[in-house]
Design an enzyme around this catalytic site. Structure first.
Site, mmCIF file in Angstrom:
data_model
loop_
_atom_site.group_PDB
_atom_site.id
_atom_site.type_symbol
_atom_site.label_atom_id
_atom_site.label_comp_id
_atom_site.label_asym_id
_atom_site.label_seq_id
_atom_site.Cartn_x
_atom_site.Cartn_y
_atom_site.Cartn_z
ATOM 1 N N ASN A 99 24.807 77.556 40.866
ATOM 2 C CA ASN A 99 25.501 78.603 41.623
ATOM 3 C C ASN A 99 24.482 79.712 41.874
ATOM 4 O OD1 ASN A 99 27.051 80.662 42.615
ATOM 5 N ND2 ASN A 99 28.309 80.931 40.773
ATOM 6 N N LYS A 105 24.779 82.331 43.540
ATOM 7 C CA LYS A 105 25.386 83.668 43.692
ATOM 8 C C LYS A 105 24.761 84.373 44.899
ATOM 9 C CE LYS A 105 26.614 83.587 38.851
ATOM 10 N NZ LYS A 105 26.944 84.303 37.633
ATOM 11 N N HIS A 110 35.810 81.903 40.702
ATOM 12 C CA HIS A 110 34.751 82.371 39.794
ATOM 13 C C HIS A 110 35.176 83.719 39.213
ATOM 14 C CE1 HIS A 110 30.919 83.764 38.264
ATOM 15 N NE2 HIS A 110 30.529 82.506 38.295
ATOM 16 N N GLU A 151 33.626 86.333 38.768
ATOM 17 C CA GLU A 151 33.150 87.494 39.533
ATOM 18 C C GLU A 151 34.079 87.786 40.706
ATOM 19 O OE1 GLU A 151 29.158 86.016 39.979
ATOM 20 O OE2 GLU A 151 28.808 86.367 37.848
ATOM 21 N N GLU A 170 34.049 78.785 32.106
ATOM 22 C CA GLU A 170 33.016 79.810 32.057
ATOM 23 C C GLU A 170 33.548 81.030 31.309
ATOM 24 O OE1 GLU A 170 29.857 79.264 35.354
ATOM 25 O OE2 GLU A 170 31.389 80.615 36.099
ATOM 26 N N GLY A 220 25.667 85.456 32.494
ATOM 27 C CA GLY A 220 24.560 86.364 32.769
ATOM 28 C C GLY A 220 24.180 87.241 31.587
ATOM 29 N N SER A 234 25.306 81.307 30.805
ATOM 30 C CA SER A 234 23.994 81.347 30.125
ATOM 31 C C SER A 234 23.529 79.960 29.679
ATOM 32 C CB SER A 234 24.006 82.323 28.949
ATOM 33 O OG SER A 234 24.242 83.647 29.424
HETATM 34 P P1 13P Z 1 24.599 82.380 34.289
HETATM 35 O O1 13P Z 1 24.124 80.953 34.113
HETATM 36 O O2 13P Z 1 23.604 83.229 34.996
HETATM 37 O O3 13P Z 1 25.101 82.951 33.020
HETATM 38 O O4 13P Z 1 25.859 82.313 35.289
HETATM 39 C C1 13P Z 1 26.845 81.399 35.026
HETATM 40 C C2 13P Z 1 27.761 81.369 36.191
HETATM 41 O O5 13P Z 1 28.478 82.316 36.439
HETATM 42 C C3 13P Z 1 27.748 80.174 37.046
HETATM 43 O O6 13P Z 1 28.807 80.180 37.937
#
Ligand code: 13P
Length: 250
Positions: free
Chosen positions: A11, A13, A96, A98, A167, A173, A211
């Site tokens: 992903n 982002k 997601h 976010e 997740e 992150g 992560s």
């Molecule tokens: P990270 O791997 O940067 O923690 O992000 C995970 C994520 O949100 C994947 O959709």
């Protein structure tokens, strides 16, 4: 799908540029040396056309990071599932954390997005996960089950065609990964929820995200109900992504 090995999804982002994408994809394609897993990259909408060209003839599939809950019409700024199909998109991330957190997406909205994707022949990657406060309050199981229940309710027998991504919000992150045991525990809960909803629950890949990196991927992927990964930061570095793909091929 599960039967054909692990599903490893990058992903990206809101990262990338025409130049950076071309170089990242070239490095990934040069380093993939077997096809015992399915790799996917989920790029920002504006780069899907570029990615479609870059990935043509490769084993890496294309994904988007969102999809509209609407079919077509006066929805300024939205991108429909059929538009995504036009660009060869095979997977769409929905729900997601976010988007739930910064764009107010509800369980019902996420379920509608999954429905739109399925109707267009796109596999929705439905994200679920608890916040730190929810984990500390002992609500992890209740939260992920509520999030998945909305999608099951809206999608009926098609539910075996989705992908689920667990997740934990506190792991995204932050460099703080769920332990393999923590991940397995939640994945097993999600698997039994799917089993109660469909006779084909074994077809559903349940990914872990948060992560995940080159150092911890193998241990997470070794868990019986961890069918792959949804990878953020580490998917933007070709050597890291490739070493995670290697871990997925073991
Ligand atoms: P990270 O791997 O940067 O923690 O992000 C995970 C994520 O949100 C994947 O959709």
């Amino acid at each position: 799908m599960r039967a054909s090995g692990k599903l490893m999804v990058g992903n990206w982002k809101m990262n990338g540029s025409l130049a950076a994408n071309a170089s990242l994809v070239a490095d990934i394609l040069a380093g993939i040396d077997n096809v015992s897993f399915q790799a996917v990259v989920c790029a920002p909408f504006v780069y899907l056309s570029q990615l479609q060209s870059l990935l043509v003839g490769s084993t890496v599939a294309l994904g988007s990071q969102d999809v509209s809950m609407h079919e077509a019409g006066a929805f300024t700024g939205e991108v429909s599932a059929s538009m995504l199909r036009d660009f060869g998109v095979r997977y769409a991330i929905v729900g997601h954390s976010e988007r739930r957190q910064y764009h107010g997406e509800t369980d019902v909205l996420v379920a509608s997005k999954a429905q739109r994707a399925l109707a267009a022949g796109i596999t929705p990657i439905v994200c679920v996960g608890e916040s730190l406060a929810e984990r500390e309050a002992g609500q992890t199981e209740a939260v992920v089950k509520r999030q998945l229940a909305a999608v099951i309710h809206a999608n009926g027998h098609c539910i075996s065609e989705i992908v689920v991504a667990y997740e934990p919000v506190w792991a995204i992150g932050t460099g703080r990964t769920a332990t393999p045991e923590m991940a397995q525990q939640v994945h097993a809960v999600l698997r039994s929820q799917l089993q109660a909803a469909t006779a084909h629950a074994e077809r559903v890949s349940i990914l872990y995200g948060g992560s995940m990196n080159a150092a911890n991927a193998a241990d997470l992927l070794a868990q019986p109900d961890v069918d792959g990964g949804l990878i953020g930061g580490a998917a933007l570095k070709a050597p890291d992504f490739l070493s995670m793909l290697k871990a997925a091929s073991c």
